[in-house]
Design a protein around this motif. Sequence first.
Motif, PDB file in Angstrom:
ATOM      1  N   ALA A 131      -2.593  -1.809  -1.232  1.00 33.81           N
ATOM      2  CA  ALA A 131      -2.628  -1.907  -2.687  1.00 33.81           C
ATOM      3  C   ALA A 131      -2.673  -0.490  -3.244  1.00 33.81           C
ATOM      4  O   ALA A 131      -3.410   0.361  -2.747  1.00 33.81           O
ATOM      5  CB  ALA A 131      -3.852  -2.698  -3.135  1.00 33.81           C
ATOM      6  N   PHE A 188     -12.158   0.925  -2.179  1.00 36.26           N
ATOM      7  CA  PHE A 188     -11.624   0.433  -3.450  1.00 36.26           C
ATOM      8  C   PHE A 188     -12.417   0.964  -4.640  1.00 36.26           C
ATOM      9  O   PHE A 188     -11.844   1.213  -5.708  1.00 36.26           O
ATOM     10  CB  PHE A 188     -11.555  -1.092  -3.443  1.00 36.26           C
ATOM     11  N   THR A 198      -5.033   4.425  -2.834  1.00 35.73           N
ATOM     12  CA  THR A 198      -4.660   3.212  -2.100  1.00 35.73           C
ATOM     13  C   THR A 198      -5.852   2.576  -1.408  1.00 35.73           C
ATOM     14  O   THR A 198      -6.870   3.229  -1.156  1.00 35.73           O
ATOM     15  CB  THR A 198      -3.610   3.502  -1.006  1.00 35.73           C
ATOM     16  N   THR A 201      -5.781  -4.200   2.084  1.00 34.48           N
ATOM     17  CA  THR A 201      -6.551  -5.404   1.803  1.00 34.48           C
ATOM     18  C   THR A 201      -5.693  -6.654   1.866  1.00 34.48           C
ATOM     19  O   THR A 201      -4.456  -6.587   1.923  1.00 34.48           O
ATOM     20  CB  THR A 201      -7.188  -5.311   0.398  1.00 34.48           C
ATOM     21  N   SER A 203      -4.198  -9.677  -0.222  1.00 41.75           N
ATOM     22  CA  SER A 203      -3.707  -9.607  -1.602  1.00 41.75           C
ATOM     23  C   SER A 203      -4.564 -10.366  -2.611  1.00 41.75           C
ATOM     24  O   SER A 203      -4.491 -10.099  -3.808  1.00 41.75           O
ATOM     25  CB  SER A 203      -2.264 -10.116  -1.665  1.00 41.75           C
ATOM     26  N   ALA A 208      -9.181  -6.196  -4.478  1.00 42.78           N
ATOM     27  CA  ALA A 208      -7.854  -6.086  -5.087  1.00 42.78           C
ATOM     28  C   ALA A 208      -7.878  -6.616  -6.518  1.00 42.78           C
ATOM     29  O   ALA A 208      -7.250  -6.045  -7.427  1.00 42.78           O
ATOM     30  CB  ALA A 208      -6.832  -6.852  -4.251  1.00 42.78           C
ATOM     31  N   GLN A 209      -8.603  -7.710  -6.739  1.00 45.53           N
ATOM     32  CA  GLN A 209      -8.736  -8.259  -8.089  1.00 45.53           C
ATOM     33  C   GLN A 209      -9.445  -7.264  -9.006  1.00 45.53           C
ATOM     34  O   GLN A 209      -9.080  -7.109 -10.183  1.00 45.53           O
ATOM     35  CB  GLN A 209      -9.518  -9.584  -8.040  1.00 45.53           C
ATOM     36  N   ALA A 212      -7.057  -4.536  -9.939  1.00 43.58           N
ATOM     37  CA  ALA A 212      -6.083  -5.036 -10.906  1.00 43.58           C
ATOM     38  C   ALA A 212      -6.674  -5.087 -12.317  1.00 43.58           C
ATOM     39  O   ALA A 212      -5.967  -4.853 -13.309  1.00 43.58           O
ATOM     40  CB  ALA A 212      -5.597  -6.426 -10.492  1.00 43.58           C
ATOM     41  N   ILE A 218      -2.946  -2.258 -10.676  1.00 47.12           N
ATOM     42  CA  ILE A 218      -2.571  -2.385  -9.263  1.00 47.12           C
ATOM     43  C   ILE A 218      -1.076  -2.594  -9.124  1.00 47.12           C
ATOM     44  O   ILE A 218      -0.423  -3.174 -10.006  1.00 47.12           O
ATOM     45  CB  ILE A 218      -3.328  -3.567  -8.604  1.00 47.12           C
ATOM     46  N   TRP A 220       1.944  -3.303  -5.718  1.00 43.52           N
ATOM     47  CA  TRP A 220       2.143  -3.565  -4.296  1.00 43.52           C
ATOM     48  C   TRP A 220       3.528  -3.051  -3.912  1.00 43.52           C
ATOM     49  O   TRP A 220       4.537  -3.579  -4.374  1.00 43.52           O
ATOM     50  CB  TRP A 220       2.049  -5.066  -4.010  1.00 43.52           C
ATOM     51  N   ALA A 249      -1.348 -12.962  -5.276  1.00 40.89           N
ATOM     52  CA  ALA A 249      -1.755 -11.563  -5.143  1.00 40.89           C
ATOM     53  C   ALA A 249      -2.335 -11.074  -6.461  1.00 40.89           C
ATOM     54  O   ALA A 249      -1.875 -11.478  -7.540  1.00 40.89           O
ATOM     55  CB  ALA A 249      -0.571 -10.684  -4.747  1.00 40.89           C
ATOM     56  N   ALA A 250      -3.332 -10.227  -6.365  1.00 43.80           N
ATOM     57  CA  ALA A 250      -3.924  -9.630  -7.554  1.00 43.80           C
ATOM     58  C   ALA A 250      -2.853  -8.872  -8.337  1.00 43.80           C
ATOM     59  O   ALA A 250      -2.080  -8.105  -7.767  1.00 43.80           O
ATOM     60  CB  ALA A 250      -5.041  -8.672  -7.149  1.00 43.80           C
TER      61      ALA A 250
END
Length: 389
Positions: A131, A188, A198, A201, A203, A208-209, A212, A218, A220, A249-250
Amino acid sequence: MGVLKSTSILFSALVTGSLMISGSALAAEDVNLPKTIAMTAYGTGSAGYTQMVSIGNLLQNEYGVSVRILPGENDVSRMTPLRTGRVPMCACGIASYYGSEGVLMFAGKEWGPQPIRVIATSTASFGLGVAVAGDLDVKRPADLKGKRVSYVRGDDALNIGTEAFLAFGGLTWDDVKKVEFPGYGRSFDGVIAGQSDTGFTMSVAPPAQQLAASPRGITWPTLDPNDKEGWKRLQAVAPYFQPHKVTSAAGIEKGSAWQGATYPYPILVINANEKSGLADGLIKVLIEDYDKFKDAAPGNAGYALEQQNTQWVIPFHDEVVAYYKEIGHWTDEMQAHQDQLVQRQEVLQKAWKGYKGGNPPEDDDAFRKGWMEARAKALEAAGMNPVFR
């Protein structure tokens, strides 16, 4: 080794949203399963554990088979009961591949290459990958050149995944600015705080959420499935990845997708010499009763026949191969791949026996180093890529 807790599951009380099972596509006499199945899995809050509960419910209600799940806190604690014979099956992660290869945490004296076989895997709508902060103009892995890339100390799986994505773009760690973090979550936090760009993770994972939802956003990087050379470089580092159209995915809106990568989770593995009928009975249930449990837990849709990668990195159990032949879902190409994987395990087993019998160093680090050298030499002599060195 980590703590392993034993949990008995009362399958009549499943998680909210579980499917009511009624009627089976199989006759009970067609399923030759042990009356009780014990297995290890990820922790009680994990997707893999929840899936095993839902499948256990099906087995209990339709076939009178009780399932006991032992949640393990880490890869070693999940694999140890399988190695010692305490359980016949593990709903494992990618560590099952590392175990079959005898590398990383499985390169020590008590381990070595494990002769394990796959029953089935789940490949769902999520993906795994790097990510990237959304405020950068990164559209593909090659665009990471010169960027700050997270490296998580002590987490081989994450770092190998990152290295593989860099390789897709023709890059190595020397082409980026490596930023070290003490843990996955901290990496993160570092991206959100502007210390790195980066993080590797799943998705749909919470980190990742969180990225985002942060001011950085975020993105990808796209892994073009038609870029054969890029995929060749990626799989030379991490052969367990496969192209995947990721719809969960986030940062990806509903109805959109990320053309990325994934590998199965969980991976249902047993020992090669397991002859209880578990592999035969379970693969029949998973394939032929699929409609009965596919909506019972998130990720269950990944057990569909068309989602099974029959040319992956761990060989299937002989009973699974026999079943696929029986239903006409096995080709000469699949058999050739299976034979090559079995031969690879035989080369590794022979190399391990020879190394252990050759007065290896007592020091743990020296032992591991010596084994990795012996392992690579044996595989190369057989015309096989060691992958790990």
